[in-house]
Design a protein around this motif. Structure first.
Motif, PDB file in Angstrom:
ATOM      1  N   PRO A  81       0.789  -1.066   0.115  1.00 39.77           N
ATOM      2  CA  PRO A  81       0.091   0.074   0.011  1.00 39.77           C
ATOM      3  C   PRO A  81       0.927   1.266  -0.099  1.00 39.77           C
ATOM      4  N   GLU A  82       2.159   1.142   0.100  1.00 39.04           N
ATOM      5  CA  GLU A  82       3.085   2.181   0.083  1.00 39.04           C
ATOM      6  C   GLU A  82       4.617   1.751   0.068  1.00 39.04           C
ATOM      7  N   GLY A  83       5.670   2.415  -0.074  1.00 41.84           N
ATOM      8  CA  GLY A  83       6.746   1.950  -0.204  1.00 41.84           C
ATOM      9  C   GLY A  83       7.809   2.177   0.724  1.00 41.84           C
ATOM     10  N   THR A  84       7.515   2.927   1.850  1.00 37.00           N
ATOM     11  CA  THR A  84       8.606   3.037   2.818  1.00 37.00           C
ATOM     12  C   THR A  84       8.909   1.660   3.605  1.00 37.00           C
ATOM     13  N   ALA A  85       7.802   1.013   3.745  1.00 37.95           N
ATOM     14  CA  ALA A  85       8.101  -0.154   4.623  1.00 37.95           C
ATOM     15  C   ALA A  85       8.944  -1.135   3.977  1.00 37.95           C
ATOM     16  N   PHE A 112      -1.121   0.004  -3.827  1.00 35.77           N
ATOM     17  CA  PHE A 112      -2.461  -0.723  -3.916  1.00 35.77           C
ATOM     18  C   PHE A 112      -3.295  -0.289  -2.607  1.00 35.77           C
ATOM     19  N   ARG A 113      -4.490   0.324  -2.521  1.00 37.84           N
ATOM     20  CA  ARG A 113      -5.235   0.545  -1.441  1.00 37.84           C
ATOM     21  C   ARG A 113      -6.603   0.483  -1.743  1.00 37.84           C
ATOM     22  N   HIS A 114      -7.455  -0.278  -1.072  1.00 35.43           N
ATOM     23  CA  HIS A 114      -8.707  -0.396  -1.486  1.00 35.43           C
ATOM     24  C   HIS A 114      -9.456   0.608  -0.768  1.00 35.43           C
ATOM     25  N   GLU A 115      -9.634   1.864  -1.339  1.00 36.40           N
ATOM     26  CA  GLU A 115     -10.281   3.079  -0.739  1.00 36.40           C
ATOM     27  C   GLU A 115     -11.504   3.205  -1.684  1.00 36.40           C
ATOM     28  N   ARG A 116     -12.247   4.276  -1.405  1.00 35.03           N
ATOM     29  CA  ARG A 116     -13.413   4.265  -2.236  1.00 35.03           C
ATOM     30  C   ARG A 116     -12.765   5.310  -3.569  1.00 35.03           C
ATOM     31  N   ARG A 121      -8.159   9.807  -6.146  1.00 33.54           N
ATOM     32  CA  ARG A 121      -8.293   8.734  -5.289  1.00 33.54           C
ATOM     33  C   ARG A 121      -8.205   7.376  -6.033  1.00 33.54           C
ATOM     34  N   LEU A 122      -7.376   6.566  -6.224  1.00 31.31           N
ATOM     35  CA  LEU A 122      -7.433   5.557  -7.024  1.00 31.31           C
ATOM     36  C   LEU A 122      -7.191   4.063  -6.226  1.00 31.31           C
ATOM     37  N   ARG A 123      -7.187   2.967  -6.632  1.00 29.74           N
ATOM     38  CA  ARG A 123      -7.154   1.830  -5.675  1.00 29.74           C
ATOM     39  C   ARG A 123      -5.589   1.296  -6.262  1.00 29.74           C
ATOM     40  N   HIS A 126       0.181   5.576  -8.162  1.00 34.81           N
ATOM     41  CA  HIS A 126       1.631   5.411  -8.282  1.00 34.81           C
ATOM     42  C   HIS A 126       2.370   6.279  -7.404  1.00 34.81           C
ATOM     43  N   GLN A 127       3.326   6.260  -6.906  1.00 34.42           N
ATOM     44  CA  GLN A 127       4.075   7.016  -6.117  1.00 34.42           C
ATOM     45  C   GLN A 127       5.642   7.190  -6.561  1.00 34.42           C
ATOM     46  N   VAL A 128       6.047   8.268  -6.400  1.00 35.00           N
ATOM     47  CA  VAL A 128       7.749   8.569  -6.423  1.00 35.00           C
ATOM     48  C   VAL A 128       7.810   8.853  -5.081  1.00 35.00           C
ATOM     49  N   ALA A 130      11.098   9.287  -1.842  1.00 37.65           N
ATOM     50  CA  ALA A 130      12.652   9.431  -1.527  1.00 37.65           C
ATOM     51  C   ALA A 130      12.757   9.149   0.102  1.00 37.65           C
ATOM     52  N   GLU A 131      13.902   8.342   0.305  1.00 39.00           N
ATOM     53  CA  GLU A 131      14.049   8.022   1.515  1.00 39.00           C
ATOM     54  C   GLU A 131      15.614   8.269   1.944  1.00 39.00           C
ATOM     55  N   ILE A 132      15.766   9.064   3.035  1.00 40.81           N
ATOM     56  CA  ILE A 132      17.040   9.174   3.670  1.00 40.81           C
ATOM     57  C   ILE A 132      17.132   7.978   5.081  1.00 40.81           C
ATOM     58  N   VAL A 257      -1.591  15.612  11.062  1.00 44.45           N
ATOM     59  CA  VAL A 257      -1.238  14.168  11.374  1.00 44.45           C
ATOM     60  C   VAL A 257      -1.097  13.285  10.393  1.00 44.45           C
ATOM     61  N   ARG A 258      -0.582  12.157  10.285  1.00 42.84           N
ATOM     62  CA  ARG A 258      -0.373  11.308   9.082  1.00 42.84           C
ATOM     63  C   ARG A 258      -1.279  10.130   9.340  1.00 42.84           C
ATOM     64  N   GLY A 259      -1.519   9.496   8.340  1.00 42.59           N
ATOM     65  CA  GLY A 259      -2.423   8.316   8.250  1.00 42.59           C
ATOM     66  C   GLY A 259      -1.570   7.238   8.379  1.00 42.59           C
ATOM     67  N   TYR A 262       4.091   5.398  11.802  1.00 41.44           N
ATOM     68  CA  TYR A 262       5.485   5.254  12.011  1.00 41.44           C
ATOM     69  C   TYR A 262       6.180   6.656  12.089  1.00 41.44           C
ATOM     70  N   TYR A 263       5.334   7.757  11.956  1.00 40.22           N
ATOM     71  CA  TYR A 263       5.849   8.879  11.940  1.00 40.22           C
ATOM     72  C   TYR A 263       6.418   9.600  13.419  1.00 40.22           C
ATOM     73  N   THR A 264       7.516  10.179  13.477  1.00 41.66           N
ATOM     74  CA  THR A 264       8.186  10.845  14.557  1.00 41.66           C
ATOM     75  C   THR A 264       8.749  12.167  14.258  1.00 41.66           C
ATOM     76  N   ALA A 280      -3.523  16.443  -0.807  1.00 42.72           N
ATOM     77  CA  ALA A 280      -2.168  16.376  -0.474  1.00 42.72           C
ATOM     78  C   ALA A 280      -1.480  15.653  -1.741  1.00 42.72           C
ATOM     79  N   VAL A 281      -0.553  16.413  -2.351  1.00 43.88           N
ATOM     80  CA  VAL A 281       0.308  15.867  -3.703  1.00 43.88           C
ATOM     81  C   VAL A 281       1.362  14.969  -3.236  1.00 43.88           C
ATOM     82  N   ALA A 282       2.056  15.274  -2.052  1.00 44.67           N
ATOM     83  CA  ALA A 282       3.092  14.611  -1.468  1.00 44.67           C
ATOM     84  C   ALA A 282       2.967  14.704  -0.062  1.00 44.67           C
TER      85      ALA A 282
HETATM   86  P1  HAM Z   1       0.798   8.665   1.986  1.00 43.17           P
HETATM   87  O1  HAM Z   1       0.711  10.214   2.585  1.00 43.17           O
HETATM   88  O2  HAM Z   1      -0.107   7.514   2.565  1.00 43.17           O
HETATM   89  O3  HAM Z   1       2.062   8.520   2.311  1.00 43.17           O
HETATM   90  O4  HAM Z   1       0.829   8.859   0.598  1.00 43.17           O
HETATM   91  C1  HAM Z   1       1.886   9.879  -0.180  1.00 43.17           C
HETATM   92  C2  HAM Z   1       1.162  10.398  -1.454  1.00 43.17           C
HETATM   93  O5  HAM Z   1       0.467   9.175  -2.291  1.00 43.17           O
HETATM   94  C3  HAM Z   1      -0.220  11.298  -1.120  1.00 43.17           C
HETATM   95  O6  HAM Z   1       0.208  12.784  -0.672  1.00 43.17           O
HETATM   96  C4  HAM Z   1      -0.609  11.131  -2.258  1.00 43.17           C
HETATM   97  O7  HAM Z   1      -0.260  12.132  -3.381  1.00 43.17           O
HETATM   98  C5  HAM Z   1      -0.601   9.761  -3.001  1.00 43.17           C
HETATM   99  N1  HAM Z   1      -1.539   8.726  -2.529  1.00 43.17           N
HETATM  100  C6  HAM Z   1      -2.102   8.038  -1.379  1.00 43.17           C
HETATM  101  N2  HAM Z   1      -3.001   7.496  -1.344  1.00 43.17           N
HETATM  102  C7  HAM Z   1      -3.542   7.634  -2.840  1.00 43.17           C
HETATM  103  C8  HAM Z   1      -4.717   7.104  -3.487  1.00 43.17           C
HETATM  104  N3  HAM Z   1      -5.471   6.261  -3.133  1.00 43.17           N
HETATM  105  N4  HAM Z   1      -4.824   7.532  -4.960  1.00 43.17           N
HETATM  106  C9  HAM Z   1      -3.934   8.201  -5.324  1.00 43.17           C
HETATM  107  N5  HAM Z   1      -3.111   8.929  -4.809  1.00 43.17           N
HETATM  108  C10 HAM Z   1      -2.547   8.526  -3.503  1.00 43.17           C
HETATM  109  C11 HAM Z   1       2.874   7.189   2.280  1.00 43.17           C
HETATM  110  O8  HAM Z   1       2.629   6.487   1.511  1.00 43.17           O
HETATM  111  C12 HAM Z   1       4.257   7.278   2.869  1.00 43.17           C
HETATM  112  N6  HAM Z   1       5.224   5.931   2.406  1.00 43.17           N
HETATM  113  C13 HAM Z   1       5.152   8.483   2.518  1.00 43.17           C
HETATM  114  C14 HAM Z   1       6.482   8.499   3.039  1.00 43.17           C
HETATM  115  C15 HAM Z   1       7.723   8.114   2.601  1.00 43.17           C
HETATM  116  N7  HAM Z   1       6.773   8.895   4.175  1.00 43.17           N
HETATM  117  C16 HAM Z   1       8.087   8.623   4.635  1.00 43.17           C
HETATM  118  N8  HAM Z   1       8.597   8.106   3.551  1.00 43.17           N
END
Ligand code: HAM
Length: 419
Positions: A81-85, A112-116, A121-123, A126-128, A130-132, A257-259, A262-264, A280-282
């Motif tokens: 559902p995200e790339g950091t993990a 991939f996230r099963h959102e409405r 907002r898609l299921r 794609h993300q771009v 970066a991690e340090i 706050v974030r969804g 793991y954030y600190t 939120a774009v990023a």
């Molecule tokens: P996130 O806020 O869940 O963070 O997602 C980052 C970005 O992905 C969002 O700001 C949004 O632009 C896009 N995004 C998220 N969900 C969707 C969706 N269902 N449809 C379209 N775009 C979406 C993370 O995923 C963390 N891993 C970010 C991170 C990296 N934190 C630390 N390192």
């Protein structure tokens, strides 16, 4: 037979859009490269526990949005559902192959996230990102935020808002959590059902509720940044000072706050007014405890991810579009085709965007096709012209025609078209 369409929330990317997409991905790559990041590619499918442990059991993502299924061997697996993990898992798994700390990595790919599904907002999105990994210094926060801001400038988006906050650490978060619960305790009857659940499990998430009635209540809620320990407070101040020094505009957002759990310390979002509810774009922040939570040594880290689909909405449609077709070759007859096809191959190797028509199609039909493709020039030759070792080059805009000899055809075409 019934037609099979794509799943809801899963989208095709078609010509007209995909050029812009590729341009965005390439620009991101070049920007990350300039800032000293190396690319990493991790698998799309991972063990489910990787995400439950890192994102948090009580988050929306883990509770109701993951594409989880049992693999053939009975193991629970999840489409990421995200790339950091995954990046942290790969960092730990291949520690000896990684560059020296801090390790700076970037990635692009589907999540991939099963959102409405709704606009932005898609299921499968794609993300771009970066991690340090491996540095607690606020200098890294500043570097990452400068990278993010510069990228948006580079793609022509400088009207976004960088919102930042500090969420504290395991020392100052638990007391803040209690302060927050104290604040909300008397308001539970007015808060929505979800927020009532959040109150016990994850009260910080109440601050992010999108329901108007909850939003009104949270306006006066205590801010995490006002309840930080000395270390977190100094960290946050240094980050803000660094942004000021670099003249990076930002907005302190006291209830950001974030969804993901793991954030600190530093948390941030790049937001816009032009995307409706999905503003939120990023987004990203520090996650100093995640490496340890995934079985590694205590290692601080920070990162962000941008949503490609949301970026696509914001940048002009013309960005990244290739030039129109430069040359359309009209072979009239098989012998003309056999002579002109190798010429087409040579021109393409010289990077001229070119096409050829069907040799058995009449002139009128082929010219129509050239028009439809918006060709700038057309090269016409019938078997007769080929026998006479010549061809006609027509400028489709001015309608002027020149006769050119076959012996030097490639150079003459390039000279005429590229000037
Ligand atoms: P996130 O806020 O869940 O963070 O997602 C980052 C970005 O992905 C969002 O700001 C949004 O632009 C896009 N995004 C998220 N969900 C969707 C969706 N269902 N449809 C379209 N775009 C979406 C993370 O995923 C963390 N891993 C970010 C991170 C990296 N934190 C630390 N390192």
């Amino acid at each position: 037979m019934e037609k099979i369409n794509a799943l809801k929330g899963f989208k095709d990317l078609l010509p007209g859009d995909s050029e812009r997409w590729d341009w965005l991905a390439l620009t991101a790559r070049r920007t990350f490269d300039a800032f000293g990041f190396s690319p990493i590619h991790t698998p799309i499918l991972e063990r489910t526990t990787l995400f439950t442990r890192s994102i948090g059991e009580t988050t929306d993502i883990v509770e109701k949005e993951m594409y989880t299924f049992e693999d053939w061997d009975g193991k629970q697996v999840t489409l990421r559902p995200e790339g950091t993990a995954s990046v942290v898992r790969a960092f730990l798994e291949h520690r000896h192959q990684m560059p020296v700390l801090p390790v700076k990595l970037y990635y692009q790919g589907p999540m991939f996230r099963h959102e409405r599904p709704q606009a932005g907002r898609l299921r499968q999105f794609h993300q771009v990102g970066a991690e340090i990994i491996g540095d607690i210094d606020p200098k890294q926060d500043i570097e990452l935020l400068s990278l993010l801001t510069y990228f948006f400038k580079r793609i022509g988006l400088d009207n976004l808002t960088l919102e930042i906050n500090s969420l504290g650490c395991p020392v100052c978060r638990p007391p803040y959590r209690e302060i927050l619960q104290d604040f909300f305790k008397k308001k539970l009857t007015t808060l929505c059902e979800d927020c009532n659940r959040r109150f016990h499990k994850n009260p910080l998430r109440i601050l992010d509720c999108k329901k108007e009635s909850c939003k009104t209540i949270t306006t006066d809620a205590p801010a995490s940044a006002k309840h930080l320990c000395t270390e977190c407070d100094e960290h946050f101040k240094t980050v803000q000072q660094g942004l000021k020094t670099l003249k990076i505009p930002y907005q302190y957002s006291k209830h950001l706050v974030r969804g993901l759990d793991y954030y600190t310390k530093t948390a941030f979002e790049m937001t816009t007014q032009n995307l409706g509810a999905q503003n939120a774009v990023a987004a990203g922040g520090r996650y100093d405890g995640l490496v340890e939570a995934l079985g590694g040594p205590a290692t601080p880290a920070i990162g962000f991810a941008m949503g490609m689909e949301r970026l696509m909405h914001l940048i002009p449609e013309t960005k990244g579009m290739p030039s129109t077709l430069q040359l359309f070759i009209v072979p009239l007859g098989e012998s003309a085709y056999q002579t002109l096809f190798p010429i087409l191959y040579s021109l393409r190797k010289k990077k001229l965007r070119s096409e050829i028509g069907y040799s058995d199609s009449p002139l009128k039909k082929q010219m129509k096709q050239a028009d439809r493709l918006n060709a700038e020039y057309v090269l016409i030759a019938g078997d007769e012209e080929i026998a006479a070792k010549k061809a006609i080059l027509r400028n489709m805009k001015t309608k002027s025609q020149t006769e050119i000899g076959l012996s030097n055809l490639i150079n003459e075409i390039l000279a005429e078209i590229e000037g």
